[in-house]
Write an enzyme that holds these catalytic residues in place. Sequence first.
Site, PDB file in Angstrom:
ATOM      1  N   TYR A  24       0.829  -1.210   0.000  1.00 12.68           N
ATOM      2  CA  TYR A  24       0.000   0.000   0.000  1.00 12.68           C
ATOM      3  C   TYR A  24       0.863   1.261   0.000  1.00 12.68           C
ATOM      4  O   TYR A  24       0.463   2.295  -0.511  1.00 12.68           O
ATOM      5  CB  TYR A  24      -0.904   0.033   1.242  1.00 12.68           C
ATOM      6  CG  TYR A  24      -2.238  -0.642   1.061  1.00 12.68           C
ATOM      7  CD1 TYR A  24      -2.319  -1.987   0.731  1.00 12.68           C
ATOM      8  CD2 TYR A  24      -3.419   0.066   1.232  1.00 12.68           C
ATOM      9  CE1 TYR A  24      -3.545  -2.601   0.574  1.00 12.68           C
ATOM     10  CE2 TYR A  24      -4.653  -0.542   1.077  1.00 12.68           C
ATOM     11  CZ  TYR A  24      -4.705  -1.875   0.758  1.00 12.68           C
ATOM     12  OH  TYR A  24      -5.919  -2.492   0.605  1.00 12.68           O
ATOM     13  N   LYS A  66       2.968 -15.602   2.048  1.00 13.00           N
ATOM     14  CA  LYS A  66       3.193 -16.320   0.779  1.00 13.00           C
ATOM     15  C   LYS A  66       4.689 -16.591   0.706  1.00 13.00           C
ATOM     16  O   LYS A  66       5.388 -16.156  -0.223  1.00 13.00           O
ATOM     17  CB  LYS A  66       2.671 -15.461  -0.384  1.00 13.00           C
ATOM     18  CG  LYS A  66       2.654 -16.155  -1.731  1.00 13.00           C
ATOM     19  CD  LYS A  66       1.586 -17.220  -1.858  1.00 13.00           C
ATOM     20  CE  LYS A  66       1.731 -17.968  -3.179  1.00 13.00           C
ATOM     21  NZ  LYS A  66       0.838 -19.138  -3.284  1.00 13.00           N
ATOM     22  N   ASP A  69      -3.151 -18.445   0.022  1.00 16.20           N
ATOM     23  CA  ASP A  69      -4.144 -19.123  -0.830  1.00 16.20           C
ATOM     24  C   ASP A  69      -4.849 -20.223  -0.035  1.00 16.20           C
ATOM     25  O   ASP A  69      -6.079 -20.361  -0.066  1.00 16.20           O
ATOM     26  CB  ASP A  69      -3.510 -19.665  -2.125  1.00 16.20           C
ATOM     27  CG  ASP A  69      -2.183 -20.376  -1.914  1.00 16.20           C
ATOM     28  OD1 ASP A  69      -1.666 -20.412  -0.779  1.00 16.20           O
ATOM     29  OD2 ASP A  69      -1.645 -20.926  -2.906  1.00 16.20           O
ATOM     30  N   ASP A  82      -6.499  -7.086   3.774  1.00 14.06           N
ATOM     31  CA  ASP A  82      -7.617  -6.413   3.098  1.00 14.06           C
ATOM     32  C   ASP A  82      -8.490  -7.446   2.401  1.00 14.06           C
ATOM     33  O   ASP A  82      -9.721  -7.431   2.521  1.00 14.06           O
ATOM     34  CB  ASP A  82      -7.049  -5.407   2.079  1.00 14.06           C
ATOM     35  CG  ASP A  82      -8.156  -4.666   1.348  1.00 14.06           C
ATOM     36  OD1 ASP A  82      -9.094  -4.191   2.008  1.00 14.06           O
ATOM     37  OD2 ASP A  82      -8.085  -4.579   0.108  1.00 14.06           O
ATOM     38  N   ASP A  91     -12.494  -9.139   3.772  1.00 16.49           N
ATOM     39  CA  ASP A  91     -13.758  -9.081   3.017  1.00 16.49           C
ATOM     40  C   ASP A  91     -14.334 -10.487   2.849  1.00 16.49           C
ATOM     41  O   ASP A  91     -15.545 -10.703   2.983  1.00 16.49           O
ATOM     42  CB  ASP A  91     -13.551  -8.460   1.624  1.00 16.49           C
ATOM     43  CG  ASP A  91     -13.654  -6.934   1.644  1.00 16.49           C
ATOM     44  OD1 ASP A  91     -13.462  -6.339   2.723  1.00 16.49           O
ATOM     45  OD2 ASP A  91     -13.918  -6.338   0.578  1.00 16.49           O
TER      46      ASP A  91
END
Length: 371
Positions: A144, A193, A225, A249, A253
């Site tokens: 970000y 990851k 994942d 983020d 959701d």
Amino acid sequence: MSPLHKTIAVLPGDGIGPEVIRAATSILETCAAEFGHHFDLIELPFGGTAIDGCGAPLPSETLEACRSAAAILLGAAGGPRWDDLPLSQRPEAGLLALRKALELYANLRPIDLREALRGISPLRLERTRKIHLEIVRELAGGIYFGPHRLEAENGAEFAVDTERYTTGEIERVTRVAFERAASRSGRLTSVDKANVLASSVLWRKTATRLASDYPGVSLQHMYVDNAAMQLTLAPEQFDVIVTSNLFGDILSDAAAALVGSIGLVPSMSCGFGPPLFEPIHGSAPSLAGKDVACPIGAILCASMMLREAFGLAIEAEWIEAALDSVLDQGYRTADLAEPGCQAVGCAGFARLVCGEMLASLEHQERYGWGV
Ligand code: IPM
Ligand code: MG
């Protein structure tokens, strides 16, 4: 607890932000009136609305007022009206600048399946299965805040975003997560990851090193994942999840959808500046101004603020019990509607919760708590 006097910076922002924040402030005002607290609610321009009114998404007077407040309550930033602006001038840039300026590096997103809303979870969980987890998202670093460049070379465009984490940045947010896990069931999952990204290798190494400082917490690592899949298949395996800004983020959701809607989830960002409370949903421009938005995420921001920032656990529980009672009575905003439920608007839902708060206090005065 003796009555408190606190200044709260209120940044309604864009889209449905002002409607859901009005719902949250009505809850805070009801709480103040009944418990004798004094909350000075200072409303400030922010987001696209501030671009239009003051020329910048985070005007300096807004930032200064936030710095000196005891807590900040924020609605949402963004909307189609400002979508064509360069990234650095958009309403969302104001949100990122606020998080960065106050160095709010840990964002806590509680994901709880409320009993009354079990039926709208896409998972169709039987009664014994619970979802009660918290995502701790790194908020002041990572991709970000790395450079974002869009350039051209020999007539072909290319774009660069950079994920950069220092050991210190990983350590401070991971410590928050260990502490949250220690105060809950003692399970922490660090999501990365590390089979592909160097930043994730450092993330995993740092989390592993810190684990010895928290003997009461069991740490596991999971690739992002797999974490997305495991959240969908067996969300009850998680207690606290800690992860980077971008992964947090995305996963938050997805996790919010599992408990019924993104409109239900509050968040608290903490670090060096005053804590910032914002529902995790966006500005939902298509719903704005229609009194149909779900105010539950914002109402839970109010109770989270009282509990976490001001130490007012009884008041927080009182609000959440009133909310559950309104849901038990079958009232829903349109997005949560199920057959047999009574549809109400955003403001009407908040009025019902305030009414229930008052009714339960009256009951308590007459018969005592817990009767
Ligand atoms: C969130 C939002 C923001 C983010 C946007 C509006 C910049 O999606 O708080 O989750 O990506 O952090
Ligand atoms: Mg988001």
